[in-house]
Design a protein around this motif. Sequence first.
Motif, PDB file in Angstrom:
ATOM      1  N   TYR A  48       0.624  -1.157  -0.122  1.00 45.26           N
ATOM      2  CA  TYR A  48      -0.118   0.324   0.009  1.00 45.26           C
ATOM      3  C   TYR A  48       0.608   1.095  -0.250  1.00 45.26           C
ATOM      4  N   VAL A  49       0.403   2.542   0.179  1.00 46.93           N
ATOM      5  CA  VAL A  49       1.092   3.761  -0.093  1.00 46.93           C
ATOM      6  C   VAL A  49       0.641   4.130   1.557  1.00 46.93           C
ATOM      7  N   ARG A  50       1.399   5.065   1.790  1.00 46.29           N
ATOM      8  CA  ARG A  50       1.387   5.737   3.133  1.00 46.29           C
ATOM      9  C   ARG A  50       2.018   6.947   2.718  1.00 46.29           C
ATOM     10  N   LEU A  51       0.682   7.838   3.267  1.00 43.19           N
ATOM     11  CA  LEU A  51       0.793   9.612   3.520  1.00 43.19           C
ATOM     12  C   LEU A  51       1.107   9.653   5.023  1.00 43.19           C
ATOM     13  N   GLU A  52       2.293  10.842   5.421  1.00 45.46           N
ATOM     14  CA  GLU A  52       2.320  10.848   6.362  1.00 45.46           C
ATOM     15  C   GLU A  52       0.941  11.707   7.201  1.00 45.46           C
ATOM     16  N   ASN A  53       0.321  12.874   6.665  1.00 46.91           N
ATOM     17  CA  ASN A  53      -0.986  12.628   7.225  1.00 46.91           C
ATOM     18  C   ASN A  53      -2.056  13.000   6.249  1.00 46.91           C
ATOM     19  N   THR A  54      -3.020  13.769   7.004  1.00 51.34           N
ATOM     20  CA  THR A  54      -4.686  13.807   5.986  1.00 51.34           C
ATOM     21  C   THR A  54      -4.331  15.113   5.214  1.00 51.34           C
ATOM     22  N   TYR A  55      -3.847  16.153   5.149  1.00 52.89           N
ATOM     23  CA  TYR A  55      -4.296  17.077   4.879  1.00 52.89           C
ATOM     24  C   TYR A  55      -3.677  17.285   3.160  1.00 52.89           C
ATOM     25  N   SER A  56      -4.276  18.003   2.423  1.00 52.28           N
ATOM     26  CA  SER A  56      -4.843  17.821   1.255  1.00 52.28           C
ATOM     27  C   SER A  56      -2.791  18.165   0.767  1.00 52.28           C
ATOM     28  N   GLY A  57      -2.621  19.598   1.118  1.00 56.10           N
ATOM     29  CA  GLY A  57      -2.019  20.173   0.351  1.00 56.10           C
ATOM     30  C   GLY A  57      -0.490  19.411   0.917  1.00 56.10           C
ATOM     31  N   ASP A  58      -0.421  18.273   1.632  1.00 55.07           N
ATOM     32  CA  ASP A  58       0.867  17.067   2.376  1.00 55.07           C
ATOM     33  C   ASP A  58       1.218  16.214   1.083  1.00 55.07           C
ATOM     34  N   ARG A  59       0.466  15.353   0.201  1.00 53.49           N
ATOM     35  CA  ARG A  59      -0.129  14.128  -0.436  1.00 53.49           C
ATOM     36  C   ARG A  59       1.097  14.111  -1.358  1.00 53.49           C
ATOM     37  N   ARG A  60       1.827  15.023  -1.442  1.00 57.51           N
ATOM     38  CA  ARG A  60       3.362  14.704  -1.872  1.00 57.51           C
ATOM     39  C   ARG A  60       3.939  13.820  -0.792  1.00 57.51           C
ATOM     40  N   LEU A  61       3.869  14.005   0.236  1.00 59.75           N
ATOM     41  CA  LEU A  61       4.646  13.177   1.418  1.00 59.75           C
ATOM     42  C   LEU A  61       4.165  11.284   1.584  1.00 59.75           C
ATOM     43  N   SER A  62       4.340  10.872   0.479  1.00 59.61           N
ATOM     44  CA  SER A  62       3.835   9.516  -0.081  1.00 59.61           C
ATOM     45  C   SER A  62       5.144   8.555   0.670  1.00 59.61           C
ATOM     46  N   SER A  63       5.105   7.563   0.467  1.00 60.44           N
ATOM     47  CA  SER A  63       5.690   5.893   0.445  1.00 60.44           C
ATOM     48  C   SER A  63       4.790   5.338   0.109  1.00 60.44           C
ATOM     49  N   PRO A  64       5.340   3.649  -0.798  1.00 59.17           N
ATOM     50  CA  PRO A  64       5.293   2.019  -0.934  1.00 59.17           C
ATOM     51  C   PRO A  64       5.621   1.399   1.025  1.00 59.17           C
ATOM     52  N   GLN A  65       4.775   1.087   0.875  1.00 57.81           N
ATOM     53  CA  GLN A  65       4.922   0.257   2.367  1.00 57.81           C
ATOM     54  C   GLN A  65       4.665  -1.745   2.475  1.00 57.81           C
ATOM     55  N   VAL A  66       5.591  -2.134   2.946  1.00 58.86           N
ATOM     56  CA  VAL A  66       4.399  -3.501   2.441  1.00 58.86           C
ATOM     57  C   VAL A  66       4.622  -3.916   4.361  1.00 58.86           C
ATOM     58  N   LEU A  67       2.830  -4.349   4.748  1.00 60.32           N
ATOM     59  CA  LEU A  67       2.613  -5.287   5.655  1.00 60.32           C
ATOM     60  C   LEU A  67       2.708  -6.808   5.837  1.00 60.32           C
ATOM     61  N   ASP A  68       3.315  -7.254   6.619  1.00 63.05           N
ATOM     62  CA  ASP A  68       3.384  -8.808   6.898  1.00 63.05           C
ATOM     63  C   ASP A  68       2.115  -8.790   7.813  1.00 63.05           C
ATOM     64  N   LEU A  69       1.753  -9.787   6.929  1.00 58.32           N
ATOM     65  CA  LEU A  69       0.190 -10.166   7.826  1.00 58.32           C
ATOM     66  C   LEU A  69      -0.087 -10.656   9.414  1.00 58.32           C
ATOM     67  N   ALA A  70       1.764 -11.948   9.018  1.00 61.81           N
ATOM     68  CA  ALA A  70       1.484 -12.293  10.585  1.00 61.81           C
ATOM     69  C   ALA A  70       2.151 -11.040  11.348  1.00 61.81           C
ATOM     70  N   SER A  71       3.020 -10.368  11.178  1.00 59.87           N
ATOM     71  CA  SER A  71       3.284  -9.621  12.261  1.00 59.87           C
ATOM     72  C   SER A  71       2.880  -8.742  12.598  1.00 59.87           C
ATOM     73  N   GLY A  72       2.230  -7.925  11.633  1.00 63.55           N
ATOM     74  CA  GLY A  72       1.747  -6.682  11.944  1.00 63.55           C
ATOM     75  C   GLY A  72       2.245  -5.468  11.231  1.00 63.55           C
ATOM     76  N   LYS A  73       3.508  -6.081  11.102  1.00 65.11           N
ATOM     77  CA  LYS A  73       4.912  -5.157  11.298  1.00 65.11           C
ATOM     78  C   LYS A  73       4.602  -4.828   9.523  1.00 65.11           C
ATOM     79  N   SER A  74       4.570  -2.889   9.562  1.00 67.98           N
ATOM     80  CA  SER A  74       4.763  -2.744   7.971  1.00 67.98           C
ATOM     81  C   SER A  74       6.423  -1.868   7.858  1.00 67.98           C
ATOM     82  N   GLU A  75       6.962  -2.045   7.040  1.00 67.04           N
ATOM     83  CA  GLU A  75       7.776  -1.137   6.663  1.00 67.04           C
ATOM     84  C   GLU A  75       8.200  -1.119   5.249  1.00 67.04           C
TER      85      GLU A  75
END
Length: 524
Positions: A77-104
Amino acid sequence: IAYAATDAPPKKNGADKFDDAFEVGDGSFLDKDKALPTHLWLIPTAGGAAKRLTSGTWTLHVASPIEFTPDGNKLIYVRLENTYSGDRRLSSPQVLDLASGKSEPITTHRMYATQPVSSPDGSHVAYNYPRSGADRDYQDIFVVNGLKGDGDNITRTIDRNFFRARALWMPDNKSILTGADDGATVSLWIQSLTGTSTKLDLGDVTPETWPWLDVTVGNQGQIAFVGTEPHRPWEIYILDTPQSKPRRLTTFHAAFDSLNLGKSEVVTWQSPDKAPKNWTENGILTYPPGYRPGKKLPLVLYIHGGPAASSKDTFSDFAQIIAAQGWLVFEPNYRGSDNFGNDFGRAIVDDTGNGPGRDVLAGLDMLKTRGIVDESNIAVTGWSYGGYMTSWLIGHAQFWKAAIAGAPITNMLDQYALSDNNVRFATLIGGSPYTGDWMKHFVEQSPITYYEKMSTPTLILQDVGDYRVTITQGYQLYHSLKDRGVKTWFYAYPIGGHSPDDPVRMRDVYRRWIEWLDLYLPRE
C-alpha cells in the motif's frame, strides 16, 4: 478481503457536539474539520469480524492500489504522513506482513512515490516516482528486486509522463505494460526490465487516460482497454497479442457513425523560442461539418487544463459542439503539456504564463498563414489551467472578440494559500511566496496583475465549492472587469468539485459557452 476504511469520528453528546474547532494545516479553505485517517482492515470471505491492520495519524493514499503479494502473506500500500490535502506529496510505498502486523517501507523515498504493484511471481515491485525526485519532473516507473530497495528507472528513455499509469505486469514477469500522452495520442509500451521498450501499434485508437489509464492485461498476454477514435466516443478494444491490431469489442456509440461530424486534424508549428527550446509543437484543429476548403471562418481557442495533460486527436464532444456552430476550433498543446518529453513539461516552471502564451499565439499565427481564419473574429476559452491561460491572454493581447474562463486561476497567492494543492503549488513557481523573493514571481505570473489591460467581453463559470481552483479567483476576475465597464457575466454552480460532472449542469455549461460566443462571433 483487504479493504480501506476511514476512522470513525469520536462520539460527542450534549454541548460537546458544538466543540468543533479543528487544527488547520496544509488543507483547503473549504475544510470544515481535520480529515480523519484511512486505514487497512481484513475480513474473512467466509464472514466474521473484521480485523484492523493499521492505525495512527498517518493515512492511506486512497488513489494508490492495495494489493496482496502473490503468496497472500503481505499487503502492499502507500502511506501518507497526514491527512492534509497539500501534503499528499509525502507518500511512500509500504509492505505489511500479515503474520507480524509490522509494516516496512519498500523504498527510501518519502515523497512522490506511489502506485506500487507486485509482479505475478512476487519477484519484483514496480512503482511510480519522478525521475529526479522533483515534483515537476515526469513520473517514471521504477522496478525493485524483491520488496526492498529504490530499484531501477526502466522508462526514462521513453521520456513520457507516466503519472496517470501504474505498471501492468505482463505474464512473463519480465516486462510491464504502461502508457502515456504521446504527441497527439496516447501510446502503450511494453517495457522490459532490461530497458528495451516496444510501442504498440494502435492505429487510430487512443486509450483513455482520464483520470487513469484504463487498461488490463490477461493471463495469456491479451490487452484490453477503453479507447476512442476521432469520430467515435469510448468503446472497449482488445489486442489478442501485443503484436495484434486493436479489435473493437463494443458498439455502445455506433450511432455516431451516421452523424455528420466535423473533420479534425493534427497541426504543428515551431516554438517561438530559439534553441534549445525550438520544439515542434502541436494541436488539434476541428472544422465545422461540411467545411469548404479555403473559406475563412471565426476561430475558437479551446485550451486544455492541467497543465500536465494534452489535447489529442480523439473524439471530443465539446469541440464538435463548438464546430457545429460554424466555427473553427483550435486546441493547442503548449509548453507544460505532457506529450513531448520532460524538458517540454518542465519548461513551464517559473514561466507559467509568458512561455505557454507565446506557444499558443505562435500556433494561432500558423493557422492565420493558412488563410482559413477570420482574423477579426477570434475567441479564447478554457477551463482550469485553460482558464488561467484565457485570463493571461486577455491581459496580454487585445484582439479577442470574446473570452470564456472556466474555473480560472487568476491569483497565484490564492492558489497557494487556499486550494487543496496549496503548498504543492510552490513547485510550479520555485518556492513559497512567503520566502526569499518568490512573492515577486507569484505576482508577476498572476493574470489578475494585468487587469488594467483586460478589455475582452468575458464569461466566467465555476463551482462554488471548487477545491482545486478557489472561487475567490473567479470573483476577482469578475470585479476587475465589471468595475471598469468591461462586459462580463459570472455564473456559479452551487456544488462542490472542480467542474460540473452531472449531465444537467454539463449541458448548462455547454449552453452558456455557446450562447456567449454567439453574442460575438458571426455564424457561417
